[in-house]
Design an enzyme around this catalytic site. Structure first.
Site, mmCIF file in Angstrom:
data_model
loop_
_atom_site.group_PDB
_atom_site.id
_atom_site.type_symbol
_atom_site.label_atom_id
_atom_site.label_comp_id
_atom_site.label_asym_id
_atom_site.label_seq_id
_atom_site.Cartn_x
_atom_site.Cartn_y
_atom_site.Cartn_z
ATOM 1 C CE LYS A 186 -4.184 -1.799 0.030
ATOM 2 N NZ LYS A 186 -4.109 -3.253 0.132
HETATM 3 C C1 LIG Z 1 -5.445 -4.051 0.708
HETATM 4 C C2 LIG Z 1 -6.915 -3.827 0.743
HETATM 5 C C3 LIG Z 1 -7.705 -4.178 1.846
HETATM 6 C C4 LIG Z 1 -7.188 -5.033 2.964
HETATM 7 O O1 LIG Z 1 -6.066 -4.631 3.593
HETATM 8 P P1 LIG Z 1 -5.101 -5.665 4.355
HETATM 9 O O2 LIG Z 1 -4.297 -4.731 5.200
HETATM 10 O O3 LIG Z 1 -4.280 -6.370 3.331
HETATM 11 O O4 LIG Z 1 -5.939 -6.566 5.165
HETATM 12 C C5 LIG Z 1 -9.036 -3.837 1.850
HETATM 13 N N1 LIG Z 1 -9.592 -3.206 0.813
HETATM 14 C C6 LIG Z 1 -8.888 -2.871 -0.283
HETATM 15 C C7 LIG Z 1 -9.571 -2.151 -1.395
HETATM 16 C C8 LIG Z 1 -7.534 -3.186 -0.363
HETATM 17 O O5 LIG Z 1 -6.845 -2.875 -1.460
#
Ligand SMILES: *Cc1c(COP(=O)(O)O)cnc(C)c1O
Length: 400
Positions: A186
């Site tokens: 992210k």
């Molecule tokens: C990455 C992501 C999540 C979940 O995040 P994690 O930290 O990997 O559990 C939820 N929604 C979207 C749109 C994502 O891209």
């Protein structure tokens, strides 16, 4: 796009603060921690950065959605509406709350189509979750207006849009709450981690207690062992090392976005030469977090042709129309009702009765749209040479 690109001495310094005390837990250890509360500080700074009153850190972006849904009182019999183009995490959290996900079409914003949302609201709809995919905003103002008319709270899945703004306001601050992910890919990362932001103090308190086994977070003279409980909870606590990472990464977020915007502008200028090309509707280009660059071709055949040339020139783009982690028609485990639960929950009830059917062909407009979409991830750092390689591949595809 990812914060891992900028991991450096600032992160190490924050982490060393924690290692120097040896206190990895966000609560307790009064003396030993020497006033260091990284998770708490990260919550305050992240919320302030976004312009929200409160932050609640948790273990992941998926946990953030789950904790927010718990605090919204979601449970069996409830429906939660989200969009068909998102990461599987969004609807995993809905199922994990015992509710049923309902999917809308997406439009040229690549996010929830408000007109389709309106059609999918029923008396069972308890929460609406627009997702700000690929660093760009959903039509959150329209979505919020529809939700308000029906008295339904909006949870913004902002996992992919940290640092993104719409008309000066951060994504995640339009609805009841916004949830973020800091996983390894992210825009900013804590390795694993998540956050919920909200302006509602009582709501924050429910989330805070739920994420910590129900511990009542009223000041308690008996310490943690003496704290009572008002309801059952779970453990989604973030640890101090993650909070430390978050502080260092947050301080770099605006610079990361600025770098990405420059690179994205170069990619866009090259892509403008492709005949018939059009671009994703970014509602506020100024506030774009520019983690991805997305463009549409005239039809699927052209998209396939263009991407073939890009691939041959070492610059293949992502075809999300075929992506099995982010797009409804390819979630075969959802369509096949695949679950570890012996009775088949959540697709079947305890008596073996089918509760819901997810038809892979149910969202044809989104398929038609995503089939002609090509996407590049925009890195924070890119060499002149690599950028040149991609833009010349795009120009070759434009001439073919
Ligand atoms: C990455 C992501 C999540 C979940 O995040 P994690 O930290 O990997 O559990 C939820 N929604 C979207 C749109 C994502 O891209």
């Amino acid at each position: 796009m990812p914060g891992f690109e900028v991991f450096g001495k600032e992160e190490k310094k924050e982490i060393m603060d924690v290692l120097d005390t040896g206190v990895l837990f966000r609560y307790e250890f009064g003396e030993q921690r020497q006033g260091i509360y990284k998770v708490r500080e990260f919550e305050k700074k992240f919320a302030a950065y976004c312009g929200a009153k409160h932050g609640q850190a948790v273990t992941s972006g998926t946990a953030a959605i789950k904790v927010a849904l718990a605090a919204l009182g979601v449970g069996p019999g409830d429906e939660v509406i989200t969009q068909c183009f998102t990461f599987v995490a969004t609807w995993e959290a809905i199922f994990d709350s015992s509710a049923m996900p309902v999917f809308t079409e997406v439009d040229e914003t690549l996010n929830m189509d408000p007109a389709d949302l309106e059609k999918k609201i029923t008396e069972r709809t308890k929460v609406i979750i627009p997702v700000h995919m690929l660093g760009g905003p959903a039509r959150i103002v329209e979505i919020k207006a529809i939700a308000d008319r029906h008295g339904i709270p909006v949870l913004e899945d902002t996992a992919q849009a940290a640092g993104c703004r719409l008309n000066g306001r951060h994504m995640g601050t339009f609805g009841k709450c916004g949830t973020f992910s800091f996983d390894s890919v992210k825009t900013m990362t804590t390795g694993e981690g998540g956050m919920i932001i909200t302006d509602d103090k009582d709501f924050r308190r429910l989330m805070s207690e739920y994420h910590d086994h129900g511990h009542d977070h009223a000041v308690n003279p008996g310490g943690r062992g003496g704290e009572g409980r008002s309801f059952i909870g779970f453990n989604y606590r973030m640890m101090e090392l993650q909070g430390a990472m978050g502080l260092a990464q947050l301080a770099k977020l605006d610079d990361m976005v600025a770098c990405q915007k420059k690179t994205k502008a170069v990619l866009r200028r090259a892509a403008e030469e492709i005949p018939g090309v059009s671009f994703r509707n970014i509602l506020d280009p100024e506030g774009d977090s520019a983690t991805f660059f997305s463009f549409f071709l005239e039809d699927k055949a052209q998209a396939v042709r263009v991407n073939e040339i890009l691939r041959q020139n070492n610059a293949g783009a992502i075809a999300f129309g075929e992506n099995s982690w982010h797009f409804y028609p390819h979630w075969e485990h959802l369509h096949a009702n695949a679950t570890l639960s012996r009775c088949g929950w959540p697709f079947k009830d305890q008596d073996g009765r089918q509760r819901v059917i997810y038809d892979p062909a149910a969202l044809p407009r989104s398929s038609a749209l995503l089939d002609r979409l090509l996407v590049y991830q925009v890195p924070v750092h890119i060499s002149e040479g690599r950028l040149e390689e991609i833009t010349s591949a795009i120009r070759k595809a434009a001439k073919a």
